[in-house]
Design a protein around this motif. Structure first.
Motif, PDB file in Angstrom:
ATOM      1  N   SER A 106       4.509  10.079 -10.407  1.00 38.19           N
ATOM      2  CA  SER A 106       2.956  10.545 -10.177  1.00 38.19           C
ATOM      3  C   SER A 106       2.024   9.596  -9.736  1.00 38.19           C
ATOM      4  O   SER A 106       1.219  10.168  -9.152  1.00 38.19           O
ATOM      5  CB  SER A 106       2.582  10.888 -11.734  1.00 38.19           C
ATOM      6  OG  SER A 106       2.626   9.691 -12.670  1.00 38.19           O
ATOM      7  N   ASP A 107       2.475   8.419  -9.917  1.00 37.05           N
ATOM      8  CA  ASP A 107       1.603   7.460  -8.899  1.00 37.05           C
ATOM      9  C   ASP A 107       2.163   7.183  -7.392  1.00 37.05           C
ATOM     10  O   ASP A 107       1.593   5.934  -6.905  1.00 37.05           O
ATOM     11  CB  ASP A 107       1.605   6.026  -9.792  1.00 37.05           C
ATOM     12  CG  ASP A 107       0.628   6.170 -10.860  1.00 37.05           C
ATOM     13  OD1 ASP A 107      -0.028   7.056 -11.052  1.00 37.05           O
ATOM     14  OD2 ASP A 107       0.785   5.379 -11.801  1.00 37.05           O
ATOM     15  N   TYR A 108       2.952   7.632  -6.827  1.00 39.43           N
ATOM     16  CA  TYR A 108       3.561   7.634  -5.830  1.00 39.43           C
ATOM     17  C   TYR A 108       2.607   7.383  -4.619  1.00 39.43           C
ATOM     18  O   TYR A 108       2.498   6.433  -3.918  1.00 39.43           O
ATOM     19  CB  TYR A 108       4.711   8.293  -5.463  1.00 39.43           C
ATOM     20  CG  TYR A 108       5.141   8.157  -3.845  1.00 39.43           C
ATOM     21  CD1 TYR A 108       6.373   7.400  -3.682  1.00 39.43           C
ATOM     22  CD2 TYR A 108       4.691   9.029  -2.878  1.00 39.43           C
ATOM     23  CE1 TYR A 108       6.531   7.185  -2.351  1.00 39.43           C
ATOM     24  CE2 TYR A 108       5.498   8.813  -1.651  1.00 39.43           C
ATOM     25  CZ  TYR A 108       6.350   7.765  -1.270  1.00 39.43           C
ATOM     26  OH  TYR A 108       6.550   7.715  -0.146  1.00 39.43           O
ATOM     27  N   LEU A 109       1.553   8.231  -4.442  1.00 41.36           N
ATOM     28  CA  LEU A 109       0.811   8.457  -3.475  1.00 41.36           C
ATOM     29  C   LEU A 109      -0.296   7.222  -3.591  1.00 41.36           C
ATOM     30  O   LEU A 109      -0.581   6.835  -2.430  1.00 41.36           O
ATOM     31  CB  LEU A 109      -0.139   9.764  -3.414  1.00 41.36           C
ATOM     32  CG  LEU A 109       0.758  11.030  -2.904  1.00 41.36           C
ATOM     33  CD1 LEU A 109      -0.326  12.180  -3.166  1.00 41.36           C
ATOM     34  CD2 LEU A 109       1.287  10.579  -1.647  1.00 41.36           C
ATOM     35  N   LEU A 110      -0.559   6.816  -4.710  1.00 46.34           N
ATOM     36  CA  LEU A 110      -1.415   5.479  -5.052  1.00 46.34           C
ATOM     37  C   LEU A 110      -0.631   4.444  -4.354  1.00 46.34           C
ATOM     38  O   LEU A 110      -1.159   3.892  -3.744  1.00 46.34           O
ATOM     39  CB  LEU A 110      -1.889   5.633  -6.328  1.00 46.34           C
ATOM     40  CG  LEU A 110      -2.449   4.209  -6.892  1.00 46.34           C
ATOM     41  CD1 LEU A 110      -3.672   4.147  -6.192  1.00 46.34           C
ATOM     42  CD2 LEU A 110      -2.440   4.002  -8.402  1.00 46.34           C
ATOM     43  N   HIS A 111       0.333   4.353  -4.687  1.00 49.39           N
ATOM     44  CA  HIS A 111       1.077   3.107  -4.250  1.00 49.39           C
ATOM     45  C   HIS A 111       1.440   3.100  -2.679  1.00 49.39           C
ATOM     46  O   HIS A 111       1.243   2.023  -2.162  1.00 49.39           O
ATOM     47  CB  HIS A 111       2.509   2.838  -5.126  1.00 49.39           C
ATOM     48  CG  HIS A 111       2.324   2.415  -6.280  1.00 49.39           C
ATOM     49  ND1 HIS A 111       1.836   1.152  -6.669  1.00 49.39           N
ATOM     50  CD2 HIS A 111       2.442   3.033  -7.307  1.00 49.39           C
ATOM     51  CE1 HIS A 111       1.605   1.155  -7.969  1.00 49.39           C
ATOM     52  NE2 HIS A 111       1.959   2.477  -8.422  1.00 49.39           N
ATOM     53  N   ARG A 112       1.670   4.279  -2.266  1.00 51.86           N
ATOM     54  CA  ARG A 112       1.861   4.271  -0.921  1.00 51.86           C
ATOM     55  C   ARG A 112       0.369   4.010  -0.001  1.00 51.86           C
ATOM     56  O   ARG A 112       0.544   3.457   0.825  1.00 51.86           O
ATOM     57  CB  ARG A 112       2.620   5.613  -0.503  1.00 51.86           C
ATOM     58  CG  ARG A 112       2.882   5.850   1.076  1.00 51.86           C
ATOM     59  CD  ARG A 112       3.718   7.410   1.438  1.00 51.86           C
ATOM     60  NE  ARG A 112       3.903   7.288   2.880  1.00 51.86           N
ATOM     61  CZ  ARG A 112       5.146   6.856   3.258  1.00 51.86           C
ATOM     62  NH1 ARG A 112       6.013   6.244   2.352  1.00 51.86           N
ATOM     63  NH2 ARG A 112       5.435   7.068   4.493  1.00 51.86           N
ATOM     64  N   SER A 113      -0.393   4.574  -0.548  1.00 49.49           N
ATOM     65  CA  SER A 113      -1.918   4.294   0.013  1.00 49.49           C
ATOM     66  C   SER A 113      -2.191   2.837   0.039  1.00 49.49           C
ATOM     67  O   SER A 113      -3.214   2.435   0.632  1.00 49.49           O
ATOM     68  CB  SER A 113      -2.856   5.120  -0.613  1.00 49.49           C
ATOM     69  OG  SER A 113      -2.534   6.488  -0.673  1.00 49.49           O
ATOM     70  N   ALA A 114      -1.493   2.058  -1.114  1.00 48.66           N
ATOM     71  CA  ALA A 114      -2.139   0.772  -1.240  1.00 48.66           C
ATOM     72  C   ALA A 114      -1.332  -0.300  -0.727  1.00 48.66           C
ATOM     73  O   ALA A 114      -1.501  -1.202  -0.476  1.00 48.66           O
ATOM     74  CB  ALA A 114      -1.772   0.331  -2.876  1.00 48.66           C
ATOM     75  N   HIS A 115      -0.279   0.177   0.399  1.00 52.57           N
ATOM     76  CA  HIS A 115       0.473  -0.497   1.002  1.00 52.57           C
ATOM     77  C   HIS A 115      -0.284  -1.749   1.780  1.00 52.57           C
ATOM     78  O   HIS A 115       0.054  -2.814   1.918  1.00 52.57           O
ATOM     79  CB  HIS A 115       1.246   0.006   2.154  1.00 52.57           C
ATOM     80  CG  HIS A 115       2.270  -0.694   2.950  1.00 52.57           C
ATOM     81  ND1 HIS A 115       3.593  -1.191   2.230  1.00 52.57           N
ATOM     82  CD2 HIS A 115       2.118  -1.308   4.017  1.00 52.57           C
ATOM     83  CE1 HIS A 115       4.087  -1.762   3.325  1.00 52.57           C
ATOM     84  NE2 HIS A 115       3.342  -2.116   4.490  1.00 52.57           N
ATOM     85  N   SER A 116      -1.377  -1.220   2.598  1.00 54.07           N
ATOM     86  CA  SER A 116      -2.020  -2.280   3.435  1.00 54.07           C
ATOM     87  C   SER A 116      -2.832  -3.432   2.650  1.00 54.07           C
ATOM     88  O   SER A 116      -3.116  -4.370   3.025  1.00 54.07           O
ATOM     89  CB  SER A 116      -3.101  -1.703   4.456  1.00 54.07           C
ATOM     90  OG  SER A 116      -4.152  -0.839   3.534  1.00 54.07           O
ATOM     91  N   GLN A 117      -3.109  -2.991   1.359  1.00 48.59           N
ATOM     92  CA  GLN A 117      -3.946  -3.844   0.254  1.00 48.59           C
ATOM     93  C   GLN A 117      -3.003  -4.785  -0.041  1.00 48.59           C
ATOM     94  O   GLN A 117      -3.307  -5.919  -0.752  1.00 48.59           O
ATOM     95  CB  GLN A 117      -4.698  -2.966  -0.715  1.00 48.59           C
ATOM     96  CG  GLN A 117      -5.766  -2.386   0.062  1.00 48.59           C
ATOM     97  CD  GLN A 117      -6.676  -1.705  -1.260  1.00 48.59           C
ATOM     98  OE1 GLN A 117      -6.773  -2.213  -2.319  1.00 48.59           O
ATOM     99  NE2 GLN A 117      -7.359  -0.312  -0.901  1.00 48.59           N
ATOM    100  N   ARG A 118      -1.586  -4.765  -0.024  1.00 44.99           N
ATOM    101  CA  ARG A 118      -0.511  -5.641  -0.524  1.00 44.99           C
ATOM    102  C   ARG A 118       0.067  -6.469   0.790  1.00 44.99           C
ATOM    103  O   ARG A 118       1.262  -7.091   0.523  1.00 44.99           O
ATOM    104  CB  ARG A 118       0.367  -4.811  -1.190  1.00 44.99           C
ATOM    105  CG  ARG A 118      -0.080  -4.376  -2.459  1.00 44.99           C
ATOM    106  CD  ARG A 118       0.889  -3.405  -3.276  1.00 44.99           C
ATOM    107  NE  ARG A 118       0.214  -2.923  -4.501  1.00 44.99           N
ATOM    108  CZ  ARG A 118       0.766  -1.701  -5.204  1.00 44.99           C
ATOM    109  NH1 ARG A 118       1.432  -1.235  -4.594  1.00 44.99           N
ATOM    110  NH2 ARG A 118      -0.008  -1.236  -6.136  1.00 44.99           N
TER     111      ARG A 118
END
Length: 419
Positions: free
Chosen positions: A99-111
């Protein structure tokens, strides 16, 4: 609104109880675990760190056991194969709810600063065409394991010692092109993200959260998972940068999403998610009572941040499995002992599965902990329960510090085995 003034100051023990309550470690489980409880527990923590060392149970299984008690370890693989959870690089390698997949995919640049992401980018720049051919192979022929590819020469561990195909697979995984479809004997089986996330997440490759939304959600999820936290501990939970300051949280406090809470003896305030307002009130009234005793993984969220464990528990913990043996103080894979809201000690253990023996090579109590009868009973039960879950019901207690603890603890363990 001055929320700090509106919330009574907590003692450190009350703050600690709130932290353990949020983490699911306040009380012993009331019933046998069900498979749905594993997903709920992972969602509660937000992230379940992965590690492959299996001197005792591998870390993700042990973290769940500490909260849920005995359960079949295959349930974790089931959740992965059923797309209820997925693997990613966050704090480190972790499981997270799908359920958090889109959050983590969107966070890629911040990591992008994370070592795994940096290495993946470098390998992609150097071997992009070969990685593309590997992706085409998977698209045509289906999921693969690293072992599907022969190794031309031996090497060490880590990215630098992997065969080329393993590096390419891990690069594509870290960058989100591949995902782990399932695990076989804990080995990753890689497939295209479009076939893993795409099967269960609408708009998996097109929907995005903007940077501000990602930052807000990771802050709020971190605080909710921790129960109570100082500002400077928040960023580490998802491994973002920079460390936050109190001023960075003013807007979230002003809107009521976070509560700013003074803690006696701390040089900085604590923060509590609004969802935990009722637990905060109970903690402030002294009605959150820690009664659980269990063994923790070295990669448990309660201890993975050394500074946070020190502030909450007065517990200085360093994992020594990567330290040369002559320089180790406690042992290779040392498990913190949680007993009724305190980290009272640590034990160096090994599960000898073939012989059915749970070996406690050494058990160390903290210097300020008195081994009274109640504590000995708690520790004995925590060890016995963990040993039985490992299918190593015979406990071999070799050494204790203080040495006088060994005799009464062995007696308590014998009493549990004969009950």
């Amino acid at each position: 609104m001055n929320v700090t003034a509106a919330v009574p100051a907590l003692s450190v023990s009350q703050a600690r109880a709130l932290h353990l309550s949020a983490q699911g470690l306040l009380a012993r489980p009331r019933r046998r675990a069900r498979k749905a409880d594993l997903l709920d527990t992972i969602a509660r923590m937000q992230l379940l760190q992965i590690d492959t060392i299996h001197i005792v149970a591998r870390s993700p299984y042990l973290v769940l056991y500490s909260r849920l008690g005995a359960y079949p370890q295959s349930w974790l693989e089931d959740l992965l194969a059923q797309r209820e959870i997925f693997e990613l690089w966050a704090h480190e390698a972790c499981f997270a709810p799908m359920s958090d997949y889109l959050l983590h995919r969107s966070a890629h640049s911040q990591r992008a600063h994370h070592w795994a992401i940096r290495n993946a980018e470098q390998h992609h720049q150097a071997s992009g065409a070969k990685i593309d051919r590997l992706l085409a192979h998977i698209r045509e022929l289906g999921p693969v394991k690293s072992s599907d590819f022969e190794r031309e020469q031996a090497g060490g561990g880590g990215w630098w010692g992997w065969k080329d195909e393993k590096r390419w697979l891990e690069s594509a995984f870290a960058l989100g092109e591949l995902m782990v479809a399932r695990r076989e004997n804990f080995h990753r089986v890689y497939d295209l993200a479009e076939r893993v996330a795409g099967a269960v997440v609408p708009d998996w490759n097109t929907a995005r959260l903007d940077a501000a939304a990602v930052r807000r959600e990771t802050i709020l999820k971190s605080v909710r998972a921790l129960g109570l936290t100082q500002a400077r501990w928040i960023a580490d939970y998802y491994r973002t940068k920079p460390r936050l300051r109190d001023a960075d949280l003013d807007a979230l406090v002003a809107e009521g999403a976070l509560l700013r809470v003074p803690v006696k003896g701390w040089d900085a305030p604590g923060y509590v998610h609004a969802d935990h307002a009722q637990s905060l009130a109970l903690a402030g009234a002294g009605r959150l009572r820690a009664t659980h005793a269990t063994l923790l993984s070295p990669f448990d969220p309660v201890v993975w941040d050394r500074e946070r464990a020190s502030e909450f528990f007065g517990f200085d913990y360093t994992l020594e499995c990567y330290t040369p043996e002559p320089k180790r103080r406690y042992g290779y894979f040392v498990l913190p002992i949680l007993a009724r809201g305190r980290l009272v000690g640590r034990l160096d253990a090994k599960a000898h599965r073939r012989e059915g023996v749970f070996e406690v090579k050494a058990l160390y109590l903290e210097e300020d902990v008195a081994p009274d009868e109640a504590l000995i009973a708690d520790i004995a039960r925590a060890i016995d329960d963990c040993a039985r879950w490992h299918a190593t019901p015979k406990v071999d207690l070799v050494r204790c510090r203080p040495a006088a603890l060994r005799t009464p603890l062995r007696a308590a363990l014998r009493a549990l085995r004969s009950a």
